[in-house]
Design an enzyme around this catalytic site. Structure first.
Site, PDB file in Angstrom:
ATOM      1  N   ARG A 104       0.841  -1.197   0.000  1.00  0.00           N
ATOM      2  CA  ARG A 104       0.000   0.000   0.000  1.00  0.00           C
ATOM      3  C   ARG A 104       0.878   1.249   0.000  1.00  0.00           C
ATOM      4  O   ARG A 104       1.719   1.417   0.901  1.00  0.00           O
ATOM      5  CB  ARG A 104      -0.883  -0.015   1.249  1.00  0.00           C
ATOM      6  CG  ARG A 104      -1.999   1.017   1.169  1.00  0.00           C
ATOM      7  CD  ARG A 104      -2.407   1.431   2.545  1.00  0.00           C
ATOM      8  NE  ARG A 104      -3.383   0.493   3.092  1.00  0.00           N
ATOM      9  CZ  ARG A 104      -4.580   0.871   3.517  1.00  0.00           C
ATOM     10  NH1 ARG A 104      -4.937   2.124   3.419  1.00  0.00           N
ATOM     11  NH2 ARG A 104      -5.392   0.015   4.042  1.00  0.00           N
ATOM     12  N   THR A 108      -0.715   7.717  -1.237  1.00  0.00           N
ATOM     13  CA  THR A 108      -2.025   7.620  -1.908  1.00  0.00           C
ATOM     14  C   THR A 108      -2.935   6.603  -1.226  1.00  0.00           C
ATOM     15  O   THR A 108      -4.145   6.600  -1.464  1.00  0.00           O
ATOM     16  CB  THR A 108      -1.855   7.170  -3.378  1.00  0.00           C
ATOM     17  OG1 THR A 108      -1.319   5.841  -3.372  1.00  0.00           O
ATOM     18  CG2 THR A 108      -0.931   8.086  -4.148  1.00  0.00           C
ATOM     19  N   ASP A 200      -3.765 -12.432  12.214  1.00  0.00           N
ATOM     20  CA  ASP A 200      -3.030 -12.204  10.959  1.00  0.00           C
ATOM     21  C   ASP A 200      -2.699 -13.552  10.326  1.00  0.00           C
ATOM     22  O   ASP A 200      -1.884 -14.320  10.853  1.00  0.00           O
ATOM     23  CB  ASP A 200      -1.749 -11.417  11.243  1.00  0.00           C
ATOM     24  CG  ASP A 200      -1.066 -10.985   9.945  1.00  0.00           C
ATOM     25  OD1 ASP A 200      -0.714 -11.880   9.142  1.00  0.00           O
ATOM     26  OD2 ASP A 200      -0.898  -9.778   9.734  1.00  0.00           O
ATOM     27  N   ASP A 203       1.065 -14.131   9.452  1.00  0.00           N
ATOM     28  CA  ASP A 203       1.892 -14.391  10.638  1.00  0.00           C
ATOM     29  C   ASP A 203       1.655 -15.793  11.177  1.00  0.00           C
ATOM     30  O   ASP A 203       2.586 -16.485  11.589  1.00  0.00           O
ATOM     31  CB  ASP A 203       1.599 -13.356  11.733  1.00  0.00           C
ATOM     32  CG  ASP A 203       2.263 -12.019  11.457  1.00  0.00           C
ATOM     33  OD1 ASP A 203       3.149 -11.959  10.585  1.00  0.00           O
ATOM     34  OD2 ASP A 203       1.878 -11.025  12.105  1.00  0.00           O
TER      35      ASP A 203
HETATM   36  N1  URA Z   1      -5.423  -9.872   7.054  1.00  0.00           N
HETATM   37  C1  URA Z   1      -5.304 -10.813   8.013  1.00  0.00           C
HETATM   38  O1  URA Z   1      -4.403 -11.645   7.969  1.00  0.00           O
HETATM   39  N2  URA Z   1      -6.199 -10.823   9.014  1.00  0.00           N
HETATM   40  C2  URA Z   1      -7.202  -9.935   9.110  1.00  0.00           C
HETATM   41  O2  URA Z   1      -7.991 -10.010  10.051  1.00  0.00           O
HETATM   42  C3  URA Z   1      -7.309  -8.950   8.104  1.00  0.00           C
HETATM   43  C4  URA Z   1      -6.404  -8.938   7.086  1.00  0.00           C
END
Ligand code: URA
Length: 209
Positions: A104, A108, A200, A203
């Site tokens: 990202r 912008t 995530d 992760d």
């Molecule tokens: N990406 C992720 O890995 N988890 C989320 O909750 C949102 C985006």
């Protein structure tokens, strides 16, 4: 308008519940992402046309169905999408795999493509874009847009958990793209995490923080 298919199958929901649990370790997490993706592939491929052929069984000739002329490419959005690739390859071993990476832009706030490597004949293939979490929908919509810019006509999007905001964003930009998900969760929090979600996905798949 394209469809959103939510997988309410008990096996998918059972595995997704374990996946969400913060106590689920990395090995099980990876296996579950793969297994859920494999189960979902069953439905994602439901509209593939079949063709009748004659085969010889040990006792008779049989008129049998095979998938007709559908070539598939899987395009994981880096990096969490990588976790879903093997689930599809287990069922469609000849599928090609392209990769697309986005970041990202800080100013912008728009997604910028930093990596894209696709099979040469991708325009002749049914393309399944994969990313476990459809959160804001920014990356998914941009990735699909970048693929369409290259002339790819048939694209489906597959995730494990979607937020309503993400579904709306993808449908807004790409009303022709069907979305397949194991769950539609409640909302996004202020950091863009899906609630309740699973945290995530990248992760948890790769053991980073
Ligand atoms: N990406 C992720 O890995 N988890 C989320 O909750 C949102 C985006």
């Amino acid at each position: 308008m394209a469809k959103v298919q939510v997988f309410n199958h008990p096996l998918v929901q059972h595995k997704l519940s374990i996946l969400r649990d913060e106590n689920t370790g990395i090995k099980s997490f990876r296996e579950l992402v793969e297994e859920i993706t494999m189960l979902m592939t069953y439905e994602v491929t439901r509209d593939f046309p079949t063709q009748a052929i004659d085969i010889q069984t040990p006792v008779a000739t049989a008129r049998a169905q095979i998938i007709f002329g559908k070539k598939v490419a899987i395009v994981p959005i880096l990096r969490a999408g990588l976790g879903m690739v093997n689930g599809i390859l287990k069922l469609i071993p000849a599928a090609r795999v392209g990769h697309i990476g986005l970041y990202r832009d800080e100013e912008t706030l728009r997604p910028v493509e930093y990596f894209c490597k696709l099979p040469n004949d991708i325009n002749e293939r049914e393309v399944i874009v994969v990313d476990p979490m459809l959160a804001t929908g920014g990356s998914a919509a941009a990735a699909i847009g970048f693929l369409k810019d290259r002339g790819i006509p048939h694209i489906k999007f597959m995730c494990l958990i979607a937020a309503p905001e993400g579904i709306a964003a993808v449908h807004e930009d790409h009303p022709d793209v069907d979305i397949y998900t194991a769950a539609v969760d409640s909302h996004l929090d202020e950091k863009g995490y899906i609630i309740p979600g699973l945290g995530d996905a990248g992760d948890r798949l790769f053991g980073t923080k």
